[in-house]
Design a protein around this motif. Structure first.
Motif, PDB file in Angstrom:
ATOM      1  N   GLU A  11       3.464  10.708 -12.081  1.00 57.80           N
ATOM      2  CA  GLU A  11       2.652   9.794 -11.286  1.00 57.80           C
ATOM      3  C   GLU A  11       3.371   9.531  -9.969  1.00 57.80           C
ATOM      4  O   GLU A  11       4.540   9.182  -9.949  1.00 57.80           O
ATOM      5  CB  GLU A  11       2.445   8.485 -12.033  1.00 57.80           C
ATOM      6  N   HIS A  14       3.716   5.139  -7.047  1.00 54.81           N
ATOM      7  CA  HIS A  14       4.008   3.852  -7.669  1.00 54.81           C
ATOM      8  C   HIS A  14       5.470   3.791  -8.098  1.00 54.81           C
ATOM      9  O   HIS A  14       6.003   4.740  -8.650  1.00 54.81           O
ATOM     10  CB  HIS A  14       3.106   3.613  -8.879  1.00 54.81           C
ATOM     11  N   PHE A  16       7.863   0.840  -9.988  1.00 56.17           N
ATOM     12  CA  PHE A  16       7.905  -0.486 -10.617  1.00 56.17           C
ATOM     13  C   PHE A  16       6.582  -1.232 -10.447  1.00 56.17           C
ATOM     14  O   PHE A  16       6.560  -2.436 -10.218  1.00 56.17           O
ATOM     15  CB  PHE A  16       9.065  -1.328 -10.073  1.00 56.17           C
ATOM     16  N   GLY A  17       5.480  -0.512 -10.512  1.00 54.65           N
ATOM     17  CA  GLY A  17       4.168  -1.129 -10.379  1.00 54.65           C
ATOM     18  C   GLY A  17       3.735  -1.390  -8.950  1.00 54.65           C
ATOM     19  O   GLY A  17       2.692  -1.982  -8.714  1.00 54.65           O
ATOM     20  N   LEU A  18       4.536  -0.972  -7.986  1.00 56.25           N
ATOM     21  CA  LEU A  18       4.210  -1.159  -6.567  1.00 56.25           C
ATOM     22  C   LEU A  18       3.798   0.169  -5.971  1.00 56.25           C
ATOM     23  O   LEU A  18       4.330   1.209  -6.347  1.00 56.25           O
ATOM     24  CB  LEU A  18       5.426  -1.688  -5.796  1.00 56.25           C
ATOM     25  N   THR A  19       2.898   0.134  -5.012  1.00 52.98           N
ATOM     26  CA  THR A  19       2.586   1.357  -4.276  1.00 52.98           C
ATOM     27  C   THR A  19       3.793   1.708  -3.418  1.00 52.98           C
ATOM     28  O   THR A  19       4.703   0.879  -3.216  1.00 52.98           O
ATOM     29  CB  THR A  19       1.359   1.173  -3.370  1.00 52.98           C
ATOM     30  N   GLU A  22       4.054  -0.811  -0.644  1.00 51.14           N
ATOM     31  CA  GLU A  22       4.563  -2.112  -1.085  1.00 51.14           C
ATOM     32  C   GLU A  22       6.063  -2.060  -1.384  1.00 51.14           C
ATOM     33  O   GLU A  22       6.805  -2.974  -1.028  1.00 51.14           O
ATOM     34  CB  GLU A  22       3.794  -2.574  -2.322  1.00 51.14           C
ATOM     35  N   ARG A 141       3.591  -7.500  -1.201  1.00 47.94           N
ATOM     36  CA  ARG A 141       3.186  -7.876  -2.559  1.00 47.94           C
ATOM     37  C   ARG A 141       4.326  -8.486  -3.365  1.00 47.94           C
ATOM     38  O   ARG A 141       4.124  -9.445  -4.099  1.00 47.94           O
ATOM     39  CB  ARG A 141       2.633  -6.655  -3.292  1.00 47.94           C
TER      40      ARG A 141
END
Length: 160
Positions: A11, A14, A16-19, A22, A141
């Motif tokens: 993937e 991303h 740590f869950g950030l784009t 971000e 974010r």
């Protein structure tokens, strides 16, 4: 002829869950905040008066009157500490970036009056960081702002 790969690509985009945007924004904001915070803290530890005296001496013979240099030099470490701390945690980010940019404008003005072009070049890099962060604030974010401000449905980004 190439055959399709059966492997699933990792993937991307991303961390740590950030784009990527971000994560990059957080990296630059936190690092700039740490840098500016330590500028202020170290000047406070050394003594605001000591720092002010050195700046007054550096401006001797320039067009800037001592009556303006000393008060600015006394306030600067406190302003840097506050701007740096707020940037570090991402609180009031947009106004703090604007304040930091204005602070840089004042420093650039004084440095130009002294004709210290190498120092001015470094200061312009800081101006660029402030401008880049301000211009990409939509990626802010990972911040306290994100926790305290409502998120708009249209953008999924905090309103500030």
């Amino acid at each position: 002829m190439r055959t399709p790969s059966t492997e699933t690509p990792p993937e991307s985009g991303h961390l740590f869950g950030l784009t990527d945007g971000e994560a990059g924004y957080a990296l630059l904001r936190v690092t700039l905040g740490l840098n500016i915070l330590l500028h202020g803290v170290l000047r406070l530890v050394g003594g605001p008066g000591v720092f002010a005296d050195s700046l007054v001496k550096a401006f001797t013979g320039s067009l800037m009157p001592t009556a303006l240099v000393r008060p600015f030099a006394l306030v600067l470490p406190f302003a840097e500490t506050l701007v740096g701390a707020l940037l570090l945690v991402g609180l009031l980010t947009r106004p703090v970036l604007a304040a930091g940019g204005l602070l840089m404008m004042a420093l650039v003005f004084g440095t130009a009056l002294r004709g210290e072009w190498e120092t001015l070049s470094v200061q312009m890099l800081y101006v660029g960081f402030y401008a880049a962060l301000l211009g990409t604030a939509r990626f802010n974010r990972l911040s306290l702002d994100r926790l305290r401000l409502p998120v708009t449905a249209a953008t999924s980004h905090p309103v500030s």
